[in-house]
Design a protein around this motif. Structure first.
Motif, PDB file in Angstrom:
ATOM      1  N   PRO A 186       0.541  -1.273   0.063  1.00 46.62           N
ATOM      2  CA  PRO A 186       0.036   0.169  -0.121  1.00 46.62           C
ATOM      3  C   PRO A 186       1.385   1.350   0.007  1.00 46.62           C
ATOM      4  N   ARG A 187       0.482   2.428  -0.028  1.00 48.61           N
ATOM      5  CA  ARG A 187       0.728   3.510  -0.826  1.00 48.61           C
ATOM      6  C   ARG A 187       0.091   4.878   0.094  1.00 48.61           C
ATOM      7  N   ALA A 188       1.033   5.900   0.975  1.00 52.61           N
ATOM      8  CA  ALA A 188      -0.020   6.862   1.674  1.00 52.61           C
ATOM      9  C   ALA A 188       0.924   8.168   1.446  1.00 52.61           C
ATOM     10  N   PRO A 189       1.390   8.515   0.004  1.00 50.45           N
ATOM     11  CA  PRO A 189       2.473   9.554   0.010  1.00 50.45           C
ATOM     12  C   PRO A 189       2.365  10.543   1.094  1.00 50.45           C
ATOM     13  N   HIS A 227       9.570   4.315   2.075  1.00 55.04           N
ATOM     14  CA  HIS A 227       8.624   3.310   3.472  1.00 55.04           C
ATOM     15  C   HIS A 227       8.721   3.915   4.628  1.00 55.04           C
ATOM     16  N   ASP A 228       7.995   3.960   5.056  1.00 56.62           N
ATOM     17  CA  ASP A 228       7.170   4.161   6.748  1.00 56.62           C
ATOM     18  C   ASP A 228       7.116   2.656   7.199  1.00 56.62           C
ATOM     19  N   HIS A 229       7.658   2.686   7.683  1.00 60.05           N
ATOM     20  CA  HIS A 229       7.574   1.149   8.748  1.00 60.05           C
ATOM     21  C   HIS A 229       7.052   1.380   9.164  1.00 60.05           C
ATOM     22  N   LEU A 230       6.516   2.843   9.981  1.00 62.79           N
ATOM     23  CA  LEU A 230       4.931   2.629  11.428  1.00 62.79           C
ATOM     24  C   LEU A 230       3.888   1.935  10.149  1.00 62.79           C
ATOM     25  N   THR A 231       3.076   2.969   9.123  1.00 63.70           N
ATOM     26  CA  THR A 231       2.709   2.934   8.517  1.00 63.70           C
ATOM     27  C   THR A 231       2.364   1.898   8.326  1.00 63.70           C
ATOM     28  N   HIS A 232       3.352   1.126   7.327  1.00 62.74           N
ATOM     29  CA  HIS A 232       3.482  -0.289   6.271  1.00 62.74           C
ATOM     30  C   HIS A 232       2.774   0.273   5.360  1.00 62.74           C
ATOM     31  N   ARG A 233       3.517   1.734   4.956  1.00 63.51           N
ATOM     32  CA  ARG A 233       2.904   2.354   3.571  1.00 63.51           C
ATOM     33  C   ARG A 233       4.287   2.811   3.059  1.00 63.51           C
ATOM     34  N   TRP A 234       4.199   2.535   1.665  1.00 70.21           N
ATOM     35  CA  TRP A 234       5.266   3.676   0.241  1.00 70.21           C
ATOM     36  C   TRP A 234       5.153   5.159   1.009  1.00 70.21           C
ATOM     37  N   VAL A 235       5.760   5.743   1.465  1.00 69.73           N
ATOM     38  CA  VAL A 235       4.693   7.387   1.077  1.00 69.73           C
ATOM     39  C   VAL A 235       6.115   7.891   0.397  1.00 69.73           C
ATOM     40  N   LEU A 236       7.435   8.158   0.039  1.00 66.41           N
ATOM     41  CA  LEU A 236       8.078   8.939  -1.246  1.00 66.41           C
ATOM     42  C   LEU A 236       8.681   8.038  -2.122  1.00 66.41           C
ATOM     43  N   GLN A 237       9.206   8.726  -3.548  1.00 65.60           N
ATOM     44  CA  GLN A 237       9.815   8.391  -4.043  1.00 65.60           C
ATOM     45  C   GLN A 237      10.732   9.491  -4.189  1.00 65.60           C
ATOM     46  N   ILE A 238      12.250   9.012  -4.339  1.00 64.49           N
ATOM     47  CA  ILE A 238      13.393   9.849  -4.887  1.00 64.49           C
ATOM     48  C   ILE A 238      14.257   9.440  -6.252  1.00 64.49           C
ATOM     49  N   ASN A 239      14.450  10.290  -6.884  1.00 65.37           N
ATOM     50  CA  ASN A 239      15.439  10.137  -8.419  1.00 65.37           C
ATOM     51  C   ASN A 239      15.906  10.913  -8.821  1.00 65.37           C
ATOM     52  N   LEU A 240      16.936   9.895  -8.905  1.00 69.03           N
ATOM     53  CA  LEU A 240      18.432  10.465  -9.613  1.00 69.03           C
ATOM     54  C   LEU A 240      17.966  10.969 -11.161  1.00 69.03           C
ATOM     55  N   GLU A 241      19.049  12.747 -10.765  1.00 78.13           N
ATOM     56  CA  GLU A 241      18.554  12.599 -12.301  1.00 78.13           C
ATOM     57  C   GLU A 241      20.168  13.410 -12.787  1.00 78.13           C
ATOM     58  N   ASN A 242      20.418  13.906 -13.632  1.00 79.12           N
ATOM     59  CA  ASN A 242      21.752  14.265 -14.382  1.00 79.12           C
ATOM     60  C   ASN A 242      22.062  15.885 -14.250  1.00 79.12           C
TER      61      ASN A 242
END
Length: 205
Positions: free
Chosen positions: A15-18, A105-120
């Motif tokens: 599950p996700r909770a951005p 991942h938030d290990h308290l809520t067990h949700r994916w919360v953020l994506q970090i992208n590596l750019e140039n």
């Protein structure tokens, strides 16, 4: 920041909770290194309204600056390498040139919360990772919006142009570009993604 002995890898389809934009700003706003809000949230943040539901929230940075962002994560927010449709322990892949996305991942809520992208990019210019000859001065690639560094619409639409989904079509439809931005976007799409359905599409509604 999580230590190398991170917990077990969560389910990639879990599950996700951005996080919200203000929560992202609270995490990274004090940093002096370059980072910016990206993806669909960047387009909506510039619009000043939420125009659609978002399944995630993205921020971007340059690869050498990633450690500074990771240091800002509290212990409950654990980063993982997202590669080839799987998530893996990040510290085993930090030097992998194929690492472009980090999921948090938030290990308290067990949700994916953020994506970090590596750019140039370098000190002067942002560069499109999929076609590094496509560049923009930083002031045209990232601009402050309500105090949050935010990827400009043309750069975000270029990422979406490769294989547009319904949400990407929506983002194109709600985005207003200047004549100069439209020209840059169309030239960039033709160079990087000549088979895109957005080639020659009028981008201002």
């Amino acid at each position: 920041m999580v230590a190398p002995d991170a917990p077990d890898v969560p389910d990639v389809d879990g599950p996700r909770a951005p996080l919200t934009v203000p929560q992202v700003q609270a995490l990274f706003g004090a940093l002096t290194v370059r980072w910016w809000l990206s993806g669909g949230h960047a387009i909506d943040h510039r619009l000043g309204r939420v125009s659609r539901e978002h399944g995630d929230i993205d921020v971007s940075t340059l690869r050498p600056l990633l450690p500074a962002l990771l240091e800002r994560l509290p212990g409950t927010l654990v980063p993982f390498a997202a590669m080839s449709g799987r998530v893996r322990p990040l510290f085993q892949h930090l030097d992998d040139p194929l690492l472009h996305n980090i999921w948090v991942h938030d290990h308290l809520t067990h949700r994916w919360v953020l994506q970090i992208n590596l750019e140039n990019g370098d000190d002067e210019h942002w560069a499109y990772r999929r076609h590094p000859d496509i560049t923009l001065p930083w002031h045209r690639a990232v601009q402050p919006v309500a105090g949050v560094p935010t990827g400009t619409p043309a750069t975000q639409l270029l990422w979406k142009a490769k294989s547009p989904r319904a949400v990407d079509e929506h983002d194109l439809a709600v985005t207003h570009l200047s004549t100069e931005e439209q020209a840059w976007l169309q030239n960039s799409i033709r160079a990087a993604h000549p088979d895109s359905p957005w080639v020659l599409r009028h981008t201002d509604t």
